[in-house]
Design an enzyme around this catalytic site. Structure first.
Site, mmCIF file in Angstrom:
data_model
loop_
_atom_site.group_PDB
_atom_site.id
_atom_site.type_symbol
_atom_site.label_atom_id
_atom_site.label_comp_id
_atom_site.label_asym_id
_atom_site.label_seq_id
_atom_site.Cartn_x
_atom_site.Cartn_y
_atom_site.Cartn_z
ATOM 1 N N LYS A 248 -21.383 -20.268 -82.986
ATOM 2 C CA LYS A 248 -22.015 -19.017 -82.545
ATOM 3 C C LYS A 248 -21.284 -18.549 -81.299
ATOM 4 O O LYS A 248 -21.861 -18.299 -80.242
ATOM 5 C CB LYS A 248 -23.512 -19.243 -82.283
ATOM 6 C CG LYS A 248 -24.329 -17.955 -82.133
ATOM 7 C CD LYS A 248 -24.313 -17.089 -83.370
ATOM 8 C CE LYS A 248 -25.236 -15.878 -83.154
ATOM 9 N NZ LYS A 248 -25.048 -14.861 -84.222
ATOM 10 N N TYR B 75 -29.834 -32.006 -79.646
ATOM 11 C CA TYR B 75 -30.695 -33.158 -79.883
ATOM 12 C C TYR B 75 -30.572 -34.221 -78.798
ATOM 13 O O TYR B 75 -31.467 -35.042 -78.606
ATOM 14 C CB TYR B 75 -30.384 -33.793 -81.241
ATOM 15 C CG TYR B 75 -30.718 -32.934 -82.439
ATOM 16 C CD1 TYR B 75 -31.342 -31.695 -82.291
ATOM 17 C CD2 TYR B 75 -30.404 -33.342 -83.717
ATOM 18 C CE1 TYR B 75 -31.645 -30.911 -83.379
ATOM 19 C CE2 TYR B 75 -30.705 -32.560 -84.827
ATOM 20 C CZ TYR B 75 -31.321 -31.337 -84.646
ATOM 21 O OH TYR B 75 -31.617 -30.563 -85.735
ATOM 22 N N ASP C 244 -27.460 -29.530 -89.313
ATOM 23 C CA ASP C 244 -28.740 -29.956 -89.866
ATOM 24 C C ASP C 244 -29.306 -28.859 -90.771
ATOM 25 O O ASP C 244 -29.738 -29.111 -91.897
ATOM 26 C CB ASP C 244 -29.705 -30.261 -88.715
ATOM 27 C CG ASP C 244 -30.943 -31.015 -89.154
ATOM 28 O OD1 ASP C 244 -31.084 -31.296 -90.362
ATOM 29 O OD2 ASP C 244 -31.780 -31.318 -88.292
ATOM 30 N N ASP D 52 -24.975 -17.608 -88.490
ATOM 31 C CA ASP D 52 -25.876 -16.739 -89.255
ATOM 32 C C ASP D 52 -25.174 -16.199 -90.500
ATOM 33 O O ASP D 52 -25.766 -16.135 -91.584
ATOM 34 C CB ASP D 52 -26.428 -15.605 -88.383
ATOM 35 C CG ASP D 52 -25.375 -14.952 -87.509
ATOM 36 O OD1 ASP D 52 -24.227 -15.434 -87.453
ATOM 37 O OD2 ASP D 52 -25.710 -13.942 -86.845
ATOM 38 N N ASP E 7 -29.205 -28.717 -95.152
ATOM 39 C CA ASP E 7 -30.469 -28.626 -95.894
ATOM 40 C C ASP E 7 -30.475 -27.390 -96.791
ATOM 41 O O ASP E 7 -30.995 -27.427 -97.911
ATOM 42 C CB ASP E 7 -31.654 -28.576 -94.926
ATOM 43 C CG ASP E 7 -32.048 -29.961 -94.430
ATOM 44 O OD1 ASP E 7 -31.387 -30.935 -94.818
ATOM 45 O OD2 ASP E 7 -33.004 -30.065 -93.655
#
Length: 357
Positions: free
Chosen positions: A191, A141, A247, A223, A251
């Site tokens: 990751k 970001y 993020d 994942d 959620d």
């Protein structure tokens, strides 16, 4: 007197923040406290008023506050603006300006809402109580370079995932400290099998773990973590991860706990910096102005503020108990509604929680 800076923002923000204030006022009366409120602009509301999503006055007032309570930003009416003045730049900007580097997102499935979870009853029977610690001011970001260009006649868009050692270490420290107050289990999500930035993340987290020998540190690829959250969420206690992964995972956690309208969050920085508290949901423009929104995430964000910024533990617990009691009595906003319960408006839900204090 505690100074609270209110930033309702856009959409339903102007409806849910007054409900949180209603509950805080009841707390002040019951426990003999004094809260002073100041109102400011952020997001689309700020763009409409002064032409930018994060006015200088908002930054200055934020720094003077003891804590900040934010509603939501964004809406379709601002979607065609240039990227650097979109409403979302307001929330990203205040996080970066105040260096609020750690986002705490608790995901708890209350027994009263077990039927609202998207997961099977046998999965939620083990309970869900997860704290996601998301790095908030770096990663994709904010990384440089970013933007668009043309390469060999083809348009290209690009972002950079970048972390310094200090950026990883300080959020890892927050997560280890939280884990030490809970079940002493920390899962770091990355990751590292693909991304160099994740390999670096894992290396620094492992090094920081040497300072917390009592904490059991686990690692999981993002994942797999996304799959495990819906397969067996009770295996997690505290999760720490970088900005983008956090993020997404937080959620996802909101969906398995019944509704995104239930989850609060805290964005914290170094000691002495005012923390920012906000529900994790968006501005919900489709229901804005209709008194339909669920204010419980905003109310629970206020409870987090009392606990973390003001050290008012009894008062925070009183709010959480009042929320649970209201739900136990069968009251629901539309996002939580199931047969046999009583549908109430946003403002009515705020009244009910305040009354149960």
């Amino acid at each position: 007197m505690k100074k609270i800076y209110l930033l309702p923002g856009d959409g339903i923000g102007g409806e849910i923040i007054p409900q949180a204030v209603k509950v805080l006022d009841r707390i002040a009366a019951k426990f003999k406290h004094s809260f002073a409120y100041n109102h400011g602009l952020i997001g689309g509301a700020a763009i409409d008023a002064v032409g930018e999503p994060l006015p200088r006055d908002t930054i200055e007032q934020s720094r003077r506050a003891d804590a900040i309570l934010l509603g939501a930003v964004g809406g379709p009416q601002w979607d065609k603006l240039e990227k650097n003045i979109r409403p979302e730049r307001g929330i990203l900007g205040i996080r970066k300006t105040l260096d609020l580097f750690a986002n705490l997102r608790p995901a708890i499935l209350l027994k009263e809402l077990a039927s609202a979870s998207y997961l099977r009853p046998d999965i939620v029977a083990g309970g869900i109580d997860v704290m996601v610690v998301r790095e908030l001011t770096s990663g994709l970001y904010f990384g440089q370079p970013k933007g668009e260009n043309v390469v060999n006649g083809q348009r290209r868009g690009f972002n950079t995932m970048s972390y310094t050692e200090n950026e990883v270490r300080r959020v890892a420290k927050v997560a280890f400290e939280l884990a030490g107050k809970r079940k002493k289990i920390l899962c770091s999500v990355d990751k590292a099998n693909v991304l160099e930035a994740s390999q670096f993340w894992r290396e620094i987290v492992c090094d920081e773990a040497k300072n917390y020998p009592e904490i059991a540190l686990e690692h999981m690829y993002v994942d797999n973590a996304a799959m495990q959250l819906v397969r067996n969420p009770s295996q997690f206690d505290v999760i720490v991860t970088e900005n983008t992964f956090g993020d997404i995972l937080s959620d996802e956690a909101s969906a398995i706990t019944g509704s995104i309208g239930m989850l609060p969050s805290a964005s914290i920085g170094l000691p002495g910096t005012p923390a920012l508290y906000e529900p994790i949901h968006g501005s919900a423009p489709d229901i804005a102005g209709q008194d339909k929104a669920n204010p419980l995430a905003a109310i629970l964000s206020a409870a987090m503020m009392l606990r973390l910024s003001f050290k008012l533990m009894k008062e925070a617990q009183a709010i959480e108990n009042a929320v649970q009691k209201t739900l136990a009595e069968g009251f629901r906003t539309s996002d939580l509604m199931t047969p046999g319960h009583a549908l109430v408006s946003c403002s009515r839900m705020g009244d009910l929680v305040a009354e149960r204090l």
